[in-house]
Scaffold this motif. Structure first.
Motif, PDB file in Angstrom:
ATOM      1  N   GLN A  19     -24.533 -38.879 -66.899  1.00 53.06           N
ATOM      2  CA  GLN A  19     -23.123 -39.025 -66.554  1.00 53.06           C
ATOM      3  C   GLN A  19     -22.851 -38.666 -65.098  1.00 53.06           C
ATOM      4  O   GLN A  19     -22.060 -39.329 -64.417  1.00 53.06           O
ATOM      5  N   LEU A  20     -23.497 -37.618 -64.621  1.00 52.52           N
ATOM      6  CA  LEU A  20     -23.307 -37.227 -63.221  1.00 52.52           C
ATOM      7  C   LEU A  20     -23.756 -38.330 -62.273  1.00 52.52           C
ATOM      8  O   LEU A  20     -23.053 -38.669 -61.309  1.00 52.52           O
ATOM      9  N   LEU A  21     -24.918 -38.882 -62.537  1.00 49.63           N
ATOM     10  CA  LEU A  21     -25.466 -39.898 -61.633  1.00 49.63           C
ATOM     11  C   LEU A  21     -24.706 -41.214 -61.711  1.00 49.63           C
ATOM     12  O   LEU A  21     -24.753 -42.019 -60.770  1.00 49.63           O
ATOM     13  N   ALA A  22     -23.994 -41.440 -62.815  1.00 52.55           N
ATOM     14  CA  ALA A  22     -23.245 -42.683 -62.980  1.00 52.55           C
ATOM     15  C   ALA A  22     -21.780 -42.562 -62.569  1.00 52.55           C
ATOM     16  O   ALA A  22     -21.090 -43.578 -62.474  1.00 52.55           O
ATOM     17  N   ASP A  23     -21.307 -41.351 -62.311  1.00 56.98           N
ATOM     18  CA  ASP A  23     -19.884 -41.143 -62.044  1.00 56.98           C
ATOM     19  C   ASP A  23     -19.502 -41.687 -60.660  1.00 56.98           C
ATOM     20  O   ASP A  23     -20.063 -41.252 -59.646  1.00 56.98           O
ATOM     21  N   PRO A  24     -18.558 -42.635 -60.581  1.00 53.16           N
ATOM     22  CA  PRO A  24     -18.191 -43.239 -59.290  1.00 53.16           C
ATOM     23  C   PRO A  24     -17.488 -42.278 -58.346  1.00 53.16           C
ATOM     24  O   PRO A  24     -17.369 -42.566 -57.146  1.00 53.16           O
ATOM     25  N   ARG A  25     -17.023 -41.138 -58.854  1.00 51.56           N
ATOM     26  CA  ARG A  25     -16.360 -40.168 -57.972  1.00 51.56           C
ATOM     27  C   ARG A  25     -17.321 -39.533 -56.990  1.00 51.56           C
ATOM     28  O   ARG A  25     -16.913 -39.059 -55.927  1.00 51.56           O
ATOM     29  N   PRO A  27     -20.621 -40.818 -55.529  1.00 55.10           N
ATOM     30  CA  PRO A  27     -21.725 -41.774 -55.354  1.00 55.10           C
ATOM     31  C   PRO A  27     -22.916 -41.205 -54.592  1.00 55.10           C
ATOM     32  O   PRO A  27     -24.037 -41.704 -54.728  1.00 55.10           O
ATOM     33  N   ASP A  28     -22.664 -40.167 -53.799  1.00 54.29           N
ATOM     34  CA  ASP A  28     -23.748 -39.569 -53.018  1.00 54.29           C
ATOM     35  C   ASP A  28     -24.259 -38.266 -53.628  1.00 54.29           C
ATOM     36  O   ASP A  28     -25.065 -37.554 -53.002  1.00 54.29           O
ATOM     37  N   LEU A  29     -23.812 -37.948 -54.821  1.00 55.39           N
ATOM     38  CA  LEU A  29     -24.226 -36.716 -55.476  1.00 55.39           C
ATOM     39  C   LEU A  29     -25.729 -36.716 -55.730  1.00 55.39           C
ATOM     40  O   LEU A  29     -26.305 -37.714 -56.159  1.00 55.39           O
ATOM     41  N   ARG A  30     -26.351 -35.564 -55.454  1.00 53.54           N
ATOM     42  CA  ARG A  30     -27.768 -35.365 -55.771  1.00 53.54           C
ATOM     43  C   ARG A  30     -27.905 -34.186 -56.733  1.00 53.54           C
ATOM     44  O   ARG A  30     -27.097 -33.267 -56.712  1.00 53.54           O
ATOM     45  N   ILE A  31     -28.926 -34.255 -57.557  1.00 52.97           N
ATOM     46  CA  ILE A  31     -29.156 -33.217 -58.559  1.00 52.97           C
ATOM     47  C   ILE A  31     -30.522 -32.589 -58.337  1.00 52.97           C
ATOM     48  O   ILE A  31     -31.511 -33.292 -58.114  1.00 52.97           O
ATOM     49  N   ARG A  32     -30.533 -31.288 -58.396  1.00 53.94           N
ATOM     50  CA  ARG A  32     -31.804 -30.547 -58.405  1.00 53.94           C
ATOM     51  C   ARG A  32     -31.887 -29.813 -59.750  1.00 53.94           C
ATOM     52  O   ARG A  32     -31.021 -28.991 -60.058  1.00 53.94           O
ATOM     53  N   ALA A  33     -32.866 -30.140 -60.556  1.00 57.47           N
ATOM     54  CA  ALA A  33     -33.033 -29.523 -61.872  1.00 57.47           C
ATOM     55  C   ALA A  33     -34.114 -28.447 -61.782  1.00 57.47           C
ATOM     56  O   ALA A  33     -35.253 -28.741 -61.407  1.00 57.47           O
ATOM     57  N   LEU A  34     -33.730 -27.224 -62.107  1.00 62.42           N
ATOM     58  CA  LEU A  34     -34.698 -26.130 -62.155  1.00 62.42           C
ATOM     59  C   LEU A  34     -35.269 -26.072 -63.568  1.00 62.42           C
ATOM     60  O   LEU A  34     -34.562 -25.728 -64.518  1.00 62.42           O
ATOM     61  N   CYS A  35     -36.525 -26.456 -63.720  1.00 64.11           N
ATOM     62  CA  CYS A  35     -37.166 -26.574 -65.024  1.00 64.11           C
ATOM     63  C   CYS A  35     -38.242 -25.509 -65.171  1.00 64.11           C
ATOM     64  O   CYS A  35     -38.970 -25.213 -64.223  1.00 64.11           O
ATOM     65  N   HIS A  36     -38.364 -24.973 -66.363  1.00 61.30           N
ATOM     66  CA  HIS A  36     -39.349 -23.939 -66.618  1.00 61.30           C
ATOM     67  C   HIS A  36     -40.533 -24.487 -67.407  1.00 61.30           C
ATOM     68  O   HIS A  36     -41.633 -24.616 -66.879  1.00 61.30           O
ATOM     69  N   ASN A  37     -40.293 -24.854 -68.665  1.00 57.17           N
ATOM     70  CA  ASN A  37     -41.399 -25.303 -69.519  1.00 57.17           C
ATOM     71  C   ASN A  37     -41.533 -26.810 -69.595  1.00 57.17           C
ATOM     72  O   ASN A  37     -42.622 -27.337 -69.788  1.00 57.17           O
ATOM     73  N   ARG A  38     -40.421 -27.526 -69.471  1.00 54.26           N
ATOM     74  CA  ARG A  38     -40.445 -28.982 -69.591  1.00 54.26           C
ATOM     75  C   ARG A  38     -40.116 -29.632 -68.261  1.00 54.26           C
ATOM     76  O   ARG A  38     -39.579 -28.991 -67.367  1.00 54.26           O
ATOM     77  N   THR A  39     -40.429 -30.919 -68.143  1.00 54.46           N
ATOM     78  CA  THR A  39     -40.201 -31.645 -66.901  1.00 54.46           C
ATOM     79  C   THR A  39     -39.319 -32.863 -67.157  1.00 54.46           C
ATOM     80  O   THR A  39     -39.112 -33.272 -68.297  1.00 54.46           O
ATOM     81  N   LEU A  40     -38.820 -33.445 -66.071  1.00 56.33           N
ATOM     82  CA  LEU A  40     -37.998 -34.651 -66.137  1.00 56.33           C
ATOM     83  C   LEU A  40     -38.691 -35.790 -65.417  1.00 56.33           C
ATOM     84  O   LEU A  40     -39.421 -35.576 -64.447  1.00 56.33           O
ATOM     85  N   THR A 227     -20.974 -35.473 -75.986  1.00 56.83           N
ATOM     86  CA  THR A 227     -20.290 -36.278 -74.965  1.00 56.83           C
ATOM     87  C   THR A 227     -18.950 -35.666 -74.578  1.00 56.83           C
ATOM     88  O   THR A 227     -18.539 -35.738 -73.411  1.00 56.83           O
ATOM     89  N   ASP A 228     -18.258 -35.053 -75.540  1.00 62.34           N
ATOM     90  CA  ASP A 228     -16.996 -34.389 -75.212  1.00 62.34           C
ATOM     91  C   ASP A 228     -17.236 -33.166 -74.333  1.00 62.34           C
ATOM     92  O   ASP A 228     -16.464 -32.894 -73.407  1.00 62.34           O
ATOM     93  N   LEU A 229     -18.297 -32.424 -74.611  1.00 64.61           N
ATOM     94  CA  LEU A 229     -18.616 -31.274 -73.767  1.00 64.61           C
ATOM     95  C   LEU A 229     -18.951 -31.713 -72.348  1.00 64.61           C
ATOM     96  O   LEU A 229     -18.459 -31.134 -71.372  1.00 64.61           O
ATOM     97  N   VAL A 230     -19.757 -32.746 -72.225  1.00 66.54           N
ATOM     98  CA  VAL A 230     -20.126 -33.232 -70.888  1.00 66.54           C
ATOM     99  C   VAL A 230     -18.892 -33.739 -70.150  1.00 66.54           C
ATOM    100  O   VAL A 230     -18.731 -33.503 -68.942  1.00 66.54           O
ATOM    101  N   ASN A 231     -17.990 -34.420 -70.843  1.00 70.44           N
ATOM    102  CA  ASN A 231     -16.765 -34.875 -70.193  1.00 70.44           C
ATOM    103  C   ASN A 231     -15.931 -33.694 -69.692  1.00 70.44           C
ATOM    104  O   ASN A 231     -15.289 -33.777 -68.641  1.00 70.44           O
ATOM    105  N   ALA A 232     -15.936 -32.593 -70.438  1.00 67.57           N
ATOM    106  CA  ALA A 232     -15.224 -31.400 -69.979  1.00 67.57           C
ATOM    107  C   ALA A 232     -15.895 -30.816 -68.738  1.00 67.57           C
ATOM    108  O   ALA A 232     -15.208 -30.348 -67.810  1.00 67.57           O
TER     109      ALA A 232
END
Length: 311
Positions: A19-25, A27-40, A227-232
């Motif tokens: 949702q973050l990457l698709a949100d038109p508000r 468009p230049d947003l970048r995400i850094r995910a801090l992962c411990h045991n699993r990867t993306l 999805t409701d939580l993410v929208n909040a």
């Protein structure tokens, strides 16, 4: 805008990233995910870094240049690591955040375990001003400590933060398995409420449980669809109205187990069985989030049930 997300590989995190990457508000947003045991998997505008939030150096490296933090990483009933993650980890993140020249908002995702959900009783709807009454256990304690620590950083350092307090989070067919006497998802623990013979009978006859609360009325419990939580979360992100605020993020009404059974009888011809419990019906009031954030949950009881059984 660089958003650091912890807990990004979990149920909520996966939906949030999409949702973050698709949100038109943003468009230049970048995400850094801090992962411990699993990867993306690699994606445009998404960077994964490895490390534990209990490690000060790892946190400081992950926080470099970050504008917003969405903190979801947690540990359940594990006394060996819960305090490292929820107390030490939260402390290192807040310390790094308050000293950062780029930091603009710190968002914590909390849980209704801090108010005891169905374990402890309230004589009125649970608002953000209701007393914290966590149930026994290290997980509930850790979530209380996170909320309190964040509030103290408002007091001591004036940081911009917010906390979104969510009840049990549902997705896919989760709610169907909440009602399942065989392959159950989560609780309550049927073995604490039923004999093995009863559980086998109810499972083989596809019964729907009507849980009763401590007063003998049908149990009412709070849920939220992912999805409701993410929208909040998106509604609170970079929103001045969220500054130093706590929000209950729940459905407009708690789910009534009696209403669920009646809905499934009418739509799927399923029969029910009544089960006495020691639990308490509670109502997590979401009015503040609706008023200040302009957020409204899309899921009611019928949609939650139908989506789970149609999945």
């Amino acid at each position: 805008m660089l958003v650091l997300v912890t807990g990004a590989t979990g149920k909520v995190g996966r939906v949030l990233l999409d949702q973050l990457l698709a949100d038109p508000r943003w468009p230049d947003l970048r995400i850094r995910a801090l992962c411990h045991n699993r990867t993306l998997s690699a994606r445009d505008r998404l960077e994964s870094v490895r490390g534990s939030i209990a490690d000060r150096e790892a946190v400081e490296q992950a926080m470099a240049g970050v504008t917003h933090v969405i903190h979801m990483a947690t540990v359940k009933e594990d006394p060996l690591s819960a305090m490292d993650v929820s107390v030490k980890g939260m402390f290192w993140m807040l310390e790094s955040y308050r000293q950062s020249p780029t930091a603009r908002q710190f968002m914590l995702i909390g849980g209704d375990c801090v108010v005891g959900h169905i374990i402890n009783s309230y004589d009125s709807p649970i608002t953000e001003n209701s007393p914290r009454k966590p149930y026994p256990g290290v997980y509930a304690l850790s979530k209380v400590l996170e909320e309190v620590m964040l509030e103290q950083y408002y007091v001591q350092y004036g940081i911009n933060g917010c906390c979104l307090r969510a009840p049990w989070i549902m997705e896919k067919d989760d709610f169907r398995h909440v009602l399942d006497f065989d392959q159950q998802f989560g609780g309550p623990d049927w073995d604490q409420l039923l004999t093995s013979a009863q559980r086998t009978e109810y499972a083989t006859t596809s019964k729907v449980p009507i849980l009763l609360d401590s007063t003998g009325a049908t149990l009412k419990r709070n849920f939220i669809h992912v999805t409701d939580l993410v929208n909040a979360m998106l509604a609170a992100l970079d929103n001045p109205a969220s500054r130093q605020n706590l929000f209950n993020i729940a459905m407009n009404q708690p789910v009534d187990y009696g209403a669920v059974a009646e809905h499934l009888k009418q739509t799927r011809n399923l029969t029910s069985v009544t089960i006495e419990t020691p639990f308490h019906s509670n109502w997590l009031d979401n009015a503040k989030a609706r008023q200040l954030l302009g957020w409204h949950p899309r899921y009611d009881m019928a949609r939650l049930v139908d989506d789970a059984f149609n999945y």
